[in-house]
Write an enzyme that holds these catalytic residues in place. Structure first.
Site, PDB file in Angstrom:
ATOM      1  N   ARG A 118       0.814  -1.238   0.000  1.00 58.31           N
ATOM      2  CA  ARG A 118       0.000   0.000   0.000  1.00 58.31           C
ATOM      3  C   ARG A 118       0.844   1.282   0.000  1.00 58.31           C
ATOM      4  O   ARG A 118       0.369   2.360   0.339  1.00 58.31           O
ATOM      5  CB  ARG A 118      -0.979   0.031   1.167  1.00 58.31           C
ATOM      6  CG  ARG A 118      -1.932  -1.145   1.180  1.00 58.31           C
ATOM      7  CD  ARG A 118      -3.169  -0.855   2.001  1.00 58.31           C
ATOM      8  NE  ARG A 118      -4.034  -2.016   2.002  1.00 58.31           N
ATOM      9  CZ  ARG A 118      -3.970  -2.992   2.898  1.00 58.31           C
ATOM     10  NH1 ARG A 118      -3.089  -2.936   3.877  1.00 58.31           N
ATOM     11  NH2 ARG A 118      -4.784  -4.009   2.816  1.00 58.31           N
ATOM     12  N   LYS A 140       2.732  11.215 -11.392  1.00 59.82           N
ATOM     13  CA  LYS A 140       1.917  10.302 -12.202  1.00 59.82           C
ATOM     14  C   LYS A 140       2.711   9.021 -12.407  1.00 59.82           C
ATOM     15  O   LYS A 140       3.857   9.067 -12.870  1.00 59.82           O
ATOM     16  CB  LYS A 140       1.589  10.912 -13.562  1.00 59.82           C
ATOM     17  CG  LYS A 140       0.402  11.843 -13.526  1.00 59.82           C
ATOM     18  CD  LYS A 140      -0.040  12.189 -14.928  1.00 59.82           C
ATOM     19  CE  LYS A 140      -1.208  13.133 -14.903  1.00 59.82           C
ATOM     20  NZ  LYS A 140      -1.604  13.550 -16.263  1.00 59.82           N
ATOM     21  N   GLU A 182       8.384  17.539 -25.234  1.00 57.71           N
ATOM     22  CA  GLU A 182       7.725  17.962 -23.985  1.00 57.71           C
ATOM     23  C   GLU A 182       8.208  19.358 -23.564  1.00 57.71           C
ATOM     24  O   GLU A 182       7.479  20.112 -22.941  1.00 57.71           O
ATOM     25  CB  GLU A 182       7.978  16.946 -22.859  1.00 57.71           C
ATOM     26  CG  GLU A 182       7.481  15.516 -23.141  1.00 57.71           C
ATOM     27  CD  GLU A 182       5.990  15.301 -22.866  1.00 57.71           C
ATOM     28  OE1 GLU A 182       5.237  16.278 -22.751  1.00 57.71           O
ATOM     29  OE2 GLU A 182       5.581  14.120 -22.791  1.00 57.71           O
ATOM     30  N   LYS A 224       6.215  22.824 -14.446  1.00 58.44           N
ATOM     31  CA  LYS A 224       5.503  21.617 -14.016  1.00 58.44           C
ATOM     32  C   LYS A 224       5.198  21.673 -12.522  1.00 58.44           C
ATOM     33  O   LYS A 224       4.103  21.315 -12.089  1.00 58.44           O
ATOM     34  CB  LYS A 224       6.299  20.359 -14.361  1.00 58.44           C
ATOM     35  CG  LYS A 224       5.537  19.109 -13.948  1.00 58.44           C
ATOM     36  CD  LYS A 224       5.517  18.009 -14.935  1.00 58.44           C
ATOM     37  CE  LYS A 224       4.526  16.931 -14.528  1.00 58.44           C
ATOM     38  NZ  LYS A 224       4.667  15.699 -15.256  1.00 58.44           N
ATOM     39  N   GLU A 234      -5.158  16.394 -11.124  1.00 62.96           N
ATOM     40  CA  GLU A 234      -5.755  16.715 -12.422  1.00 62.96           C
ATOM     41  C   GLU A 234      -7.278  16.880 -12.354  1.00 62.96           C
ATOM     42  O   GLU A 234      -8.026  16.323 -13.162  1.00 62.96           O
ATOM     43  CB  GLU A 234      -5.369  15.659 -13.472  1.00 62.96           C
ATOM     44  CG  GLU A 234      -5.483  16.197 -14.891  1.00 62.96           C
ATOM     45  CD  GLU A 234      -4.800  15.314 -15.920  1.00 62.96           C
ATOM     46  OE1 GLU A 234      -3.584  15.074 -15.780  1.00 62.96           O
ATOM     47  OE2 GLU A 234      -5.471  14.893 -16.865  1.00 62.96           O
ATOM     48  N   ARG A 238      -4.150  20.797 -14.555  1.00 59.65           N
ATOM     49  CA  ARG A 238      -3.050  19.873 -14.850  1.00 59.65           C
ATOM     50  C   ARG A 238      -3.237  19.215 -16.221  1.00 59.65           C
ATOM     51  O   ARG A 238      -2.259  18.837 -16.872  1.00 59.65           O
ATOM     52  CB  ARG A 238      -2.909  18.807 -13.759  1.00 59.65           C
ATOM     53  CG  ARG A 238      -1.724  17.904 -14.020  1.00 59.65           C
ATOM     54  CD  ARG A 238      -1.301  17.063 -12.839  1.00 59.65           C
ATOM     55  NE  ARG A 238      -0.174  16.234 -13.227  1.00 59.65           N
ATOM     56  CZ  ARG A 238       0.568  15.528 -12.407  1.00 59.65           C
ATOM     57  NH1 ARG A 238       0.312  15.542 -11.112  1.00 59.65           N
ATOM     58  NH2 ARG A 238       1.579  14.808 -12.865  1.00 59.65           N
ATOM     59  N   ASN A 242      -1.256  17.923 -21.016  1.00 60.21           N
ATOM     60  CA  ASN A 242      -1.499  16.859 -21.993  1.00 60.21           C
ATOM     61  C   ASN A 242      -1.713  17.381 -23.403  1.00 60.21           C
ATOM     62  O   ASN A 242      -2.294  16.688 -24.241  1.00 60.21           O
ATOM     63  CB  ASN A 242      -2.719  16.036 -21.565  1.00 60.21           C
ATOM     64  CG  ASN A 242      -2.356  15.090 -20.450  1.00 60.21           C
ATOM     65  OD1 ASN A 242      -1.284  14.506 -20.459  1.00 60.21           O
ATOM     66  ND2 ASN A 242      -3.234  14.952 -19.484  1.00 60.21           N
ATOM     67  N   HIS A 245      -1.382  15.037 -26.326  1.00 57.33           N
ATOM     68  CA  HIS A 245      -1.289  13.676 -25.793  1.00 57.33           C
ATOM     69  C   HIS A 245      -2.467  12.787 -26.196  1.00 57.33           C
ATOM     70  O   HIS A 245      -2.310  11.574 -26.288  1.00 57.33           O
ATOM     71  CB  HIS A 245      -1.159  13.690 -24.263  1.00 57.33           C
ATOM     72  CG  HIS A 245       0.212  14.069 -23.784  1.00 57.33           C
ATOM     73  ND1 HIS A 245       0.823  15.255 -24.129  1.00 57.33           N
ATOM     74  CD2 HIS A 245       1.102  13.413 -22.990  1.00 57.33           C
ATOM     75  CE1 HIS A 245       2.021  15.314 -23.556  1.00 57.33           C
ATOM     76  NE2 HIS A 245       2.218  14.211 -22.859  1.00 57.33           N
ATOM     77  N   HIS A 249      -1.197   9.675 -27.664  1.00 58.12           N
ATOM     78  CA  HIS A 249      -1.402   8.352 -27.044  1.00 58.12           C
ATOM     79  C   HIS A 249      -2.084   7.404 -28.028  1.00 58.12           C
ATOM     80  O   HIS A 249      -1.786   6.199 -28.059  1.00 58.12           O
ATOM     81  CB  HIS A 249      -2.245   8.472 -25.764  1.00 58.12           C
ATOM     82  CG  HIS A 249      -1.453   8.985 -24.583  1.00 58.12           C
ATOM     83  ND1 HIS A 249      -2.035   9.388 -23.410  1.00 58.12           N
ATOM     84  CD2 HIS A 249      -0.122   9.144 -24.400  1.00 58.12           C
ATOM     85  CE1 HIS A 249      -1.098   9.775 -22.550  1.00 58.12           C
ATOM     86  NE2 HIS A 249       0.067   9.639 -23.135  1.00 58.12           N
ATOM     87  N   HIS A 262       7.253   8.223 -27.326  1.00 61.27           N
ATOM     88  CA  HIS A 262       6.226   9.072 -26.716  1.00 61.27           C
ATOM     89  C   HIS A 262       6.367  10.526 -27.197  1.00 61.27           C
ATOM     90  O   HIS A 262       5.391  11.144 -27.622  1.00 61.27           O
ATOM     91  CB  HIS A 262       6.347   8.993 -25.186  1.00 61.27           C
ATOM     92  CG  HIS A 262       5.407   9.890 -24.462  1.00 61.27           C
ATOM     93  ND1 HIS A 262       4.042   9.657 -24.398  1.00 61.27           N
ATOM     94  CD2 HIS A 262       5.616  11.058 -23.776  1.00 61.27           C
ATOM     95  CE1 HIS A 262       3.472  10.628 -23.702  1.00 61.27           C
ATOM     96  NE2 HIS A 262       4.401  11.487 -23.310  1.00 61.27           N
TER      97      HIS A 262
END
Ligand code: NAD
Ligand code: GLY
Length: 358
Positions: A118, A140, A182, A224, A234, A238, A242, A245, A249, A262
Protein backbone atom coordinates in the site's frame (compact mmCIF):
# COMPACT_ATOMS: atom_id res chain seq x y z
CA UNK A 1 23.07 22.77 -8.68
CA UNK A 2 19.60 24.26 -8.90
CA UNK A 3 17.04 23.09 -6.38
CA UNK A 4 13.35 23.61 -7.04
CA UNK A 5 10.50 22.60 -4.79
CA UNK A 6 7.20 20.93 -5.57
CA UNK A 7 4.91 22.48 -2.98
CA UNK A 8 2.51 19.86 -1.71
CA UNK A 9 2.41 20.57 2.02
CA UNK A 10 3.82 17.66 4.02
CA UNK A 11 4.52 15.80 0.80
CA UNK A 12 6.62 18.61 -0.71
CA UNK A 13 9.87 17.51 -2.30
CA UNK A 14 12.94 18.90 -4.01
CA UNK A 15 13.95 18.63 -7.65
CA UNK A 16 17.75 18.81 -7.83
CA UNK A 17 19.14 19.67 -11.26
CA UNK A 18 22.85 19.81 -12.06
CA UNK A 19 26.02 18.17 -13.30
CA UNK A 20 27.46 15.03 -11.71
CA UNK A 21 24.78 14.80 -9.05
CA UNK A 22 25.07 11.00 -9.10
CA UNK A 23 28.49 11.40 -7.49
CA UNK A 24 26.99 13.18 -4.50
CA UNK A 25 25.75 10.36 -2.31
CA UNK A 26 24.22 12.61 0.36
CA UNK A 27 21.76 14.00 -2.18
CA UNK A 28 20.27 10.54 -2.42
CA UNK A 29 20.75 9.09 1.05
CA UNK A 30 19.17 12.02 2.90
CA UNK A 31 15.85 11.04 1.28
CA UNK A 32 15.99 7.37 2.29
CA UNK A 33 14.20 7.07 5.64
CA UNK A 34 14.86 3.38 6.31
CA UNK A 35 17.78 1.01 5.91
CA UNK A 36 16.73 -0.73 2.68
CA UNK A 37 16.36 0.19 -0.95
CA UNK A 38 15.73 -1.37 -4.34
CA UNK A 39 17.23 0.34 -7.40
CA UNK A 40 15.16 -0.37 -10.49
CA UNK A 41 16.74 0.30 -13.86
CA UNK A 42 16.92 -1.27 -17.30
CA UNK A 43 19.48 -3.11 -19.38
CA UNK A 44 20.59 0.08 -21.20
CA UNK A 45 20.87 2.45 -18.26
CA UNK A 46 22.17 0.03 -15.61
CA UNK A 47 25.58 -0.56 -17.24
CA UNK A 48 26.04 3.22 -17.52
CA UNK A 49 24.93 4.51 -14.13
CA UNK A 50 23.98 1.74 -11.70
CA UNK A 51 27.42 1.56 -10.08
CA UNK A 52 27.30 5.26 -9.15
CA UNK A 53 23.97 4.82 -7.40
CA UNK A 54 25.14 1.62 -5.73
CA UNK A 55 28.19 3.45 -4.34
CA UNK A 56 25.88 5.96 -2.69
CA UNK A 57 23.99 3.19 -0.94
CA UNK A 58 26.99 1.60 0.76
CA UNK A 59 25.94 0.62 4.27
CA UNK A 60 22.28 0.06 3.39
CA UNK A 61 20.58 -3.22 2.58
CA UNK A 62 19.96 -2.78 -1.11
CA UNK A 63 19.25 -4.85 -4.22
CA UNK A 64 19.26 -3.97 -7.89
CA UNK A 65 16.71 -5.01 -10.47
CA UNK A 66 17.42 -4.65 -14.18
CA UNK A 67 14.33 -4.72 -16.39
CA UNK A 68 14.20 -5.16 -20.16
CA UNK A 69 14.34 -1.85 -22.03
CA UNK A 70 11.36 -0.45 -23.86
CA UNK A 71 7.87 0.98 -23.80
CA UNK A 72 6.53 -2.45 -24.75
CA UNK A 73 7.67 -3.72 -21.34
CA UNK A 74 5.81 -1.01 -19.43
CA UNK A 75 3.10 -3.48 -18.51
CA UNK A 76 1.67 -5.53 -15.67
CA UNK A 77 3.94 -8.48 -16.34
CA UNK A 78 7.07 -6.37 -15.81
CA UNK A 79 5.44 -4.72 -12.82
CA UNK A 80 5.03 -8.16 -11.31
CA UNK A 81 8.77 -8.79 -11.56
CA UNK A 82 9.29 -5.76 -9.30
CA UNK A 83 6.82 -7.14 -6.75
CA UNK A 84 8.48 -10.58 -7.02
CA UNK A 85 11.87 -9.07 -6.27
CA UNK A 86 10.53 -7.04 -3.32
CA UNK A 87 8.73 -10.01 -1.80
CA UNK A 88 11.41 -12.62 -2.33
CA UNK A 89 13.94 -10.30 -0.67
CA UNK A 90 11.54 -9.49 2.18
CA UNK A 91 11.53 -5.76 1.61
CA UNK A 92 9.27 -4.11 4.18
CA UNK A 93 7.09 -1.00 4.25
CA UNK A 94 10.00 1.28 5.12
CA UNK A 95 11.90 0.44 1.98
CA UNK A 96 12.70 2.95 -0.78
CA UNK A 97 12.36 2.27 -4.49
CA UNK A 98 14.83 4.20 -6.61
CA UNK A 99 13.87 4.61 -10.27
CA UNK A 100 17.02 5.00 -12.35
CA UNK A 101 16.16 5.58 -15.99
CA UNK A 102 13.79 7.34 -18.36
CA UNK A 103 10.05 7.77 -18.13
CA UNK A 104 9.30 4.09 -18.59
CA UNK A 105 11.37 3.08 -15.56
CA UNK A 106 10.08 6.09 -13.60
CA UNK A 107 6.42 5.34 -14.30
CA UNK A 108 6.55 1.60 -13.64
CA UNK A 109 8.75 1.87 -10.54
CA UNK A 110 6.55 4.67 -9.29
CA UNK A 111 3.48 2.50 -9.64
CA UNK A 112 5.23 -0.38 -7.86
CA UNK A 113 6.10 2.03 -5.02
CA UNK A 114 2.51 3.28 -4.87
CA UNK A 115 1.09 -0.22 -4.55
CA UNK A 116 3.65 -2.44 -2.82
CA UNK A 117 2.34 -2.97 0.71
CA UNK A 118 0.00 0.00 0.00
CA UNK A 119 2.91 2.38 -0.55
CA UNK A 120 6.65 2.56 0.06
CA UNK A 121 9.10 5.42 -0.43
CA UNK A 122 10.12 6.51 -3.92
CA UNK A 123 13.01 8.52 -5.36
CA UNK A 124 13.23 9.42 -9.03
CA UNK A 125 16.60 9.60 -10.79
CA UNK A 126 15.59 10.55 -14.34
CA UNK A 127 18.21 9.98 -17.05
CA UNK A 128 16.45 11.14 -20.24
CA UNK A 129 15.60 14.70 -21.18
CA UNK A 130 11.93 13.75 -21.28
CA UNK A 131 12.00 12.36 -17.77
CA UNK A 132 14.06 15.28 -16.42
CA UNK A 133 11.63 17.89 -17.76
CA UNK A 134 8.41 16.04 -17.20
CA UNK A 135 7.76 12.47 -16.15
CA UNK A 136 9.83 12.30 -12.94
CA UNK A 137 8.02 15.32 -11.49
CA UNK A 138 4.43 15.35 -10.35
CA UNK A 139 3.68 11.83 -9.23
CA UNK A 140 1.92 10.30 -12.20
CA UNK A 141 2.77 6.61 -12.24
CA UNK A 142 1.39 3.94 -14.53
CA UNK A 143 1.71 0.92 -16.76
CA UNK A 144 0.15 0.54 -20.18
CA UNK A 145 -2.72 -1.78 -21.09
CA UNK A 146 -2.89 -3.28 -24.60
CA UNK A 147 -6.00 -1.16 -25.18
CA UNK A 148 -4.71 2.10 -23.76
CA UNK A 149 -1.61 4.00 -22.74
CA UNK A 150 -1.01 4.56 -18.99
CA UNK A 151 -4.44 3.18 -18.20
CA UNK A 152 -3.47 1.45 -14.95
CA UNK A 153 -1.81 3.79 -12.50
CA UNK A 154 -1.86 6.05 -9.46
CA UNK A 155 -0.82 9.50 -8.33
CA UNK A 156 2.14 8.91 -6.05
CA UNK A 157 4.76 11.55 -5.31
CA UNK A 158 8.46 10.81 -4.90
CA UNK A 159 10.48 12.04 -1.92
CA UNK A 160 13.00 13.65 -4.27
CA UNK A 161 13.91 14.00 -7.93
CA UNK A 162 17.62 14.01 -8.74
CA UNK A 163 18.32 15.03 -12.34
CA UNK A 164 21.98 14.66 -13.25
CA UNK A 165 22.35 16.52 -16.55
CA UNK A 166 25.57 14.64 -17.34
CA UNK A 167 23.51 11.52 -18.01
CA UNK A 168 22.12 13.22 -21.11
CA UNK A 169 25.51 12.85 -22.80
CA UNK A 170 24.86 9.17 -23.45
CA UNK A 171 21.33 9.64 -24.76
CA UNK A 172 20.69 8.90 -28.44
CA UNK A 173 19.81 11.87 -30.66
CA UNK A 174 16.34 10.51 -31.37
CA UNK A 175 15.63 10.27 -27.63
CA UNK A 176 16.94 13.79 -27.04
CA UNK A 177 14.53 15.10 -29.67
CA UNK A 178 11.68 13.16 -28.10
CA UNK A 179 12.40 15.00 -24.86
CA UNK A 180 12.37 18.34 -26.65
CA UNK A 181 8.75 17.66 -27.64
CA UNK A 182 7.73 17.96 -23.98
CA UNK A 183 9.96 21.04 -23.64
CA UNK A 184 8.13 22.75 -26.51
CA UNK A 185 4.84 21.75 -24.87
CA UNK A 186 5.47 24.00 -21.85
CA UNK A 187 6.06 26.99 -24.12
CA UNK A 188 2.88 26.34 -26.07
CA UNK A 189 0.58 25.78 -23.10
CA UNK A 190 1.59 28.48 -20.62
CA UNK A 191 4.98 30.11 -21.19
CA UNK A 192 5.17 32.27 -24.30
CA UNK A 193 8.49 33.83 -23.21
CA UNK A 194 10.00 30.35 -23.04
CA UNK A 195 8.61 29.52 -26.48
CA UNK A 196 10.32 32.63 -27.83
CA UNK A 197 13.55 31.54 -26.12
CA UNK A 198 13.18 28.11 -27.73
CA UNK A 199 12.66 29.66 -31.15
CA UNK A 200 16.03 31.36 -30.73
CA UNK A 201 17.86 28.51 -28.99
CA UNK A 202 16.44 25.20 -30.19
CA UNK A 203 19.64 24.46 -32.14
CA UNK A 204 21.60 24.72 -28.89
CA UNK A 205 19.40 22.06 -27.32
CA UNK A 206 19.84 19.79 -30.33
CA UNK A 207 23.62 20.22 -30.13
CA UNK A 208 23.53 19.51 -26.37
CA UNK A 209 24.80 22.87 -25.21
CA UNK A 210 24.94 22.22 -21.46
CA UNK A 211 23.93 25.73 -20.41
CA UNK A 212 20.92 25.74 -22.72
CA UNK A 213 19.86 22.26 -21.59
CA UNK A 214 20.14 23.17 -17.91
CA UNK A 215 18.11 26.34 -18.51
CA UNK A 216 15.40 24.40 -20.35
CA UNK A 217 15.19 21.69 -17.67
CA UNK A 218 14.94 24.31 -14.94
CA UNK A 219 12.25 26.27 -16.78
CA UNK A 220 10.19 23.17 -17.58
CA UNK A 221 10.40 21.86 -14.02
CA UNK A 222 9.33 25.26 -12.66
CA UNK A 223 6.31 25.18 -14.94
CA UNK A 224 5.50 21.62 -14.02
CA UNK A 225 5.97 22.18 -10.28
CA UNK A 226 3.59 25.17 -10.40
CA UNK A 227 0.91 23.23 -12.23
CA UNK A 228 1.22 20.16 -10.00
CA UNK A 229 1.15 22.23 -6.80
CA UNK A 230 -2.06 23.87 -7.99
CA UNK A 231 -3.78 20.70 -9.20
CA UNK A 232 -2.05 17.53 -8.07
CA UNK A 233 -4.70 15.03 -9.19
CA UNK A 234 -5.76 16.72 -12.42
CA UNK A 235 -9.11 18.05 -11.37
CA UNK A 236 -8.54 20.96 -13.74
CA UNK A 237 -5.51 22.78 -15.09
CA UNK A 238 -3.05 19.87 -14.85
CA UNK A 239 -4.75 18.45 -17.95
CA UNK A 240 -3.09 21.29 -19.90
CA UNK A 241 0.14 19.29 -19.61
CA UNK A 242 -1.50 16.86 -21.99
CA UNK A 243 -1.34 19.08 -25.07
CA UNK A 244 -0.96 16.72 -28.02
CA UNK A 245 -1.29 13.68 -25.79
CA UNK A 246 -4.79 12.50 -26.77
CA UNK A 247 -3.73 12.30 -30.41
CA UNK A 248 -0.26 11.14 -29.34
CA UNK A 249 -1.40 8.35 -27.04
CA UNK A 250 -3.68 7.09 -29.84
CA UNK A 251 -0.65 6.99 -32.15
CA UNK A 252 1.52 5.20 -29.57
CA UNK A 253 -1.12 2.57 -28.84
CA UNK A 254 -2.27 2.25 -32.44
CA UNK A 255 1.23 1.87 -33.84
CA UNK A 256 2.29 -0.60 -31.15
CA UNK A 257 4.11 0.56 -28.02
CA UNK A 258 7.67 1.64 -28.76
CA UNK A 259 7.37 2.10 -32.52
CA UNK A 260 6.68 5.78 -32.18
CA UNK A 261 8.47 7.29 -29.19
CA UNK A 262 6.23 9.07 -26.72
CA UNK A 263 7.80 12.44 -27.55
CA UNK A 264 7.42 11.84 -31.29
CA UNK A 265 3.75 10.99 -30.92
CA UNK A 266 3.22 14.06 -28.71
CA UNK A 267 4.99 16.26 -31.29
CA UNK A 268 2.72 15.08 -34.07
CA UNK A 269 -0.25 15.41 -31.68
CA UNK A 270 0.67 19.02 -30.81
CA UNK A 271 0.63 19.92 -34.51
CA UNK A 272 -2.82 18.30 -34.77
CA UNK A 273 -4.03 20.25 -31.73
CA UNK A 274 -2.72 23.48 -33.31
CA UNK A 275 -4.42 22.70 -36.63
CA UNK A 276 -7.69 21.95 -34.86
CA UNK A 277 -7.44 25.19 -32.87
CA UNK A 278 -7.05 27.05 -36.15
CA UNK A 279 -10.07 25.29 -37.65
CA UNK A 280 -12.08 26.49 -34.65
CA UNK A 281 -10.92 30.04 -35.36
CA UNK A 282 -8.90 30.36 -32.15
CA UNK A 283 -5.41 30.79 -33.59
CA UNK A 284 -4.10 32.08 -36.92
CA UNK A 285 -2.60 30.00 -39.75
CA UNK A 286 0.73 31.72 -39.01
CA UNK A 287 0.51 30.39 -35.44
CA UNK A 288 0.14 26.86 -36.80
CA UNK A 289 3.20 27.47 -39.00
CA UNK A 290 5.07 28.55 -35.89
CA UNK A 291 4.22 25.28 -34.13
CA UNK A 292 5.21 23.23 -37.19
CA UNK A 293 8.47 25.15 -37.53
CA UNK A 294 9.66 24.60 -33.95
CA UNK A 295 8.64 20.92 -34.02
CA UNK A 296 10.47 20.38 -37.33
CA UNK A 297 13.57 22.16 -36.05
CA UNK A 298 13.65 19.70 -33.15
CA UNK A 299 13.77 16.86 -35.72
CA UNK A 300 10.34 15.66 -34.68
CA UNK A 301 7.46 14.46 -36.86
CA UNK A 302 4.81 16.99 -37.86
CA UNK A 303 2.59 14.43 -39.58
CA UNK A 304 0.63 11.48 -38.24
CA UNK A 305 1.39 7.99 -39.53
CA UNK A 306 -0.88 6.96 -42.40
CA UNK A 307 -1.61 3.67 -40.68
CA UNK A 308 -3.58 5.71 -38.15
CA UNK A 309 -6.81 5.97 -40.11
CA UNK A 310 -9.62 8.17 -38.77
CA UNK A 311 -11.31 5.03 -37.49
CA UNK A 312 -8.24 4.01 -35.52
CA UNK A 313 -7.75 7.51 -34.14
CA UNK A 314 -11.34 7.66 -32.93
CA UNK A 315 -11.20 4.16 -31.49
CA UNK A 316 -8.12 4.87 -29.37
CA UNK A 317 -9.13 8.43 -28.50
CA UNK A 318 -12.35 7.06 -27.00
CA UNK A 319 -10.16 5.39 -24.35
CA UNK A 320 -8.53 8.51 -22.97
CA UNK A 321 -8.35 9.72 -19.39
CA UNK A 322 -9.98 12.98 -20.48
CA UNK A 323 -13.20 11.17 -21.41
CA UNK A 324 -15.80 11.90 -18.75
CA UNK A 325 -19.37 10.60 -19.00
CA UNK A 326 -18.69 9.76 -22.62
CA UNK A 327 -17.47 13.25 -23.54
CA UNK A 328 -13.86 13.68 -24.67
CA UNK A 329 -12.15 16.87 -23.58
CA UNK A 330 -9.20 18.01 -25.69
CA UNK A 331 -6.33 20.33 -24.91
CA UNK A 332 -6.35 23.02 -27.60
CA UNK A 333 -4.74 26.42 -28.08
CA UNK A 334 -6.77 29.58 -27.45
CA UNK A 335 -3.61 31.42 -28.34
CA UNK A 336 0.06 30.60 -28.74
CA UNK A 337 1.28 30.14 -25.16
CA UNK A 338 -2.24 29.65 -23.80
CA UNK A 339 -3.90 26.24 -23.84
CA UNK A 340 -7.37 25.27 -22.64
CA UNK A 341 -9.04 22.00 -21.78
CA UNK A 342 -12.31 21.95 -23.62
CA UNK A 343 -15.18 19.94 -25.04
CA UNK A 344 -16.25 23.04 -26.96
CA UNK A 345 -15.33 21.77 -30.41
CA UNK A 346 -17.21 20.27 -33.34
CA UNK A 347 -16.91 16.68 -34.49
CA UNK A 348 -16.44 18.14 -37.97
CA UNK A 349 -13.32 20.05 -36.86
CA UNK A 350 -11.95 16.87 -35.26
CA UNK A 351 -12.57 14.77 -38.37
CA UNK A 352 -11.02 17.42 -40.63
CA UNK A 353 -7.99 17.63 -38.31
CA UNK A 354 -7.41 13.90 -38.57
CA UNK A 355 -7.92 13.95 -42.34
CA UNK A 356 -5.37 16.78 -42.70
CA UNK A 357 -2.81 15.21 -40.39
CA UNK A 358 -0.99 12.93 -42.86
P1 NAD B 1 12.34 5.68 -22.00
O1 NAD B 1 12.21 5.56 -20.55
O2 NAD B 1 11.91 4.53 -22.83
O3 NAD B 1 13.85 6.06 -22.35
C1 NAD B 1 14.19 6.22 -23.69
C2 NAD B 1 15.39 5.34 -24.08
O4 NAD B 1 16.59 5.93 -23.59
C3 NAD B 1 15.35 3.94 -23.50
O5 NAD B 1 15.87 3.03 -24.44
C4 NAD B 1 16.28 4.04 -22.31
O6 NAD B 1 16.83 2.81 -21.92
C5 NAD B 1 17.32 4.98 -22.82
N1 NAD B 1 18.03 5.76 -21.83
C6 NAD B 1 17.54 6.31 -20.70
N2 NAD B 1 18.48 7.08 -20.13
C7 NAD B 1 19.58 6.99 -20.90
C8 NAD B 1 20.86 7.57 -20.83
N3 NAD B 1 21.18 8.46 -19.89
N4 NAD B 1 21.76 7.25 -21.77
C9 NAD B 1 21.44 6.38 -22.78
N5 NAD B 1 20.23 5.83 -22.90
C10 NAD B 1 19.32 6.14 -21.98
O7 NAD B 1 11.51 6.94 -22.55
P2 NAD B 1 11.31 8.43 -22.02
O8 NAD B 1 11.20 9.24 -23.24
O9 NAD B 1 12.28 8.80 -21.00
O10 NAD B 1 9.90 8.35 -21.30
C11 NAD B 1 8.74 8.02 -22.01
C12 NAD B 1 7.74 7.46 -21.03
O11 NAD B 1 7.42 8.45 -20.06
C13 NAD B 1 6.44 7.03 -21.66
O12 NAD B 1 6.06 5.78 -21.16
C14 NAD B 1 5.47 8.09 -21.22
O13 NAD B 1 4.15 7.61 -21.12
C15 NAD B 1 6.02 8.47 -19.88
N6 NAD B 1 5.65 9.82 -19.43
C16 NAD B 1 5.18 9.94 -18.16
C17 NAD B 1 4.88 11.18 -17.67
C18 NAD B 1 4.44 11.33 -16.24
O14 NAD B 1 4.02 12.42 -15.86
N7 NAD B 1 4.56 10.31 -15.43
C19 NAD B 1 5.04 12.31 -18.46
C20 NAD B 1 5.52 12.16 -19.76
C21 NAD B 1 5.83 10.90 -20.23
N1 GLY C 1 2.73 14.68 -18.23
C1 GLY C 1 1.45 15.04 -17.79
C2 GLY C 1 1.33 15.27 -16.33
O1 GLY C 1 2.24 15.05 -15.55
O2 GLY C 1 0.30 15.67 -15.88
Amino acid sequence: MITLKVNLGERSYPICIGKNLLDRSELLTQHIPGNSALIVSNETVAPLYMNKVEKSLAGLKYKTLVLPDGEKYKNQETLNTIYDCLLSNQFDRNTTLIALGGGVIGDITGFAAATYQRGVHLIQIPTTLLSQVDSSVGGKTAVNHPLGKNMIGAFYQPRAVIADTETLNTLEDRELSAGIAEVIKYGLIRDIEFLEWLEKNIDKLISRNTIALAYAIDRCCKNKADVVAADETEAGQRALLNLGHTFGHAIETGMGYGNWLHGEAVASGMVMAARMSEKLGWIKPTDVDRVIDIVERANLPVKAPEKMTSKRFLEFMAIDKKVSDGVLKLVLLKDIGKAVVTSDYTQEALMETIADSY
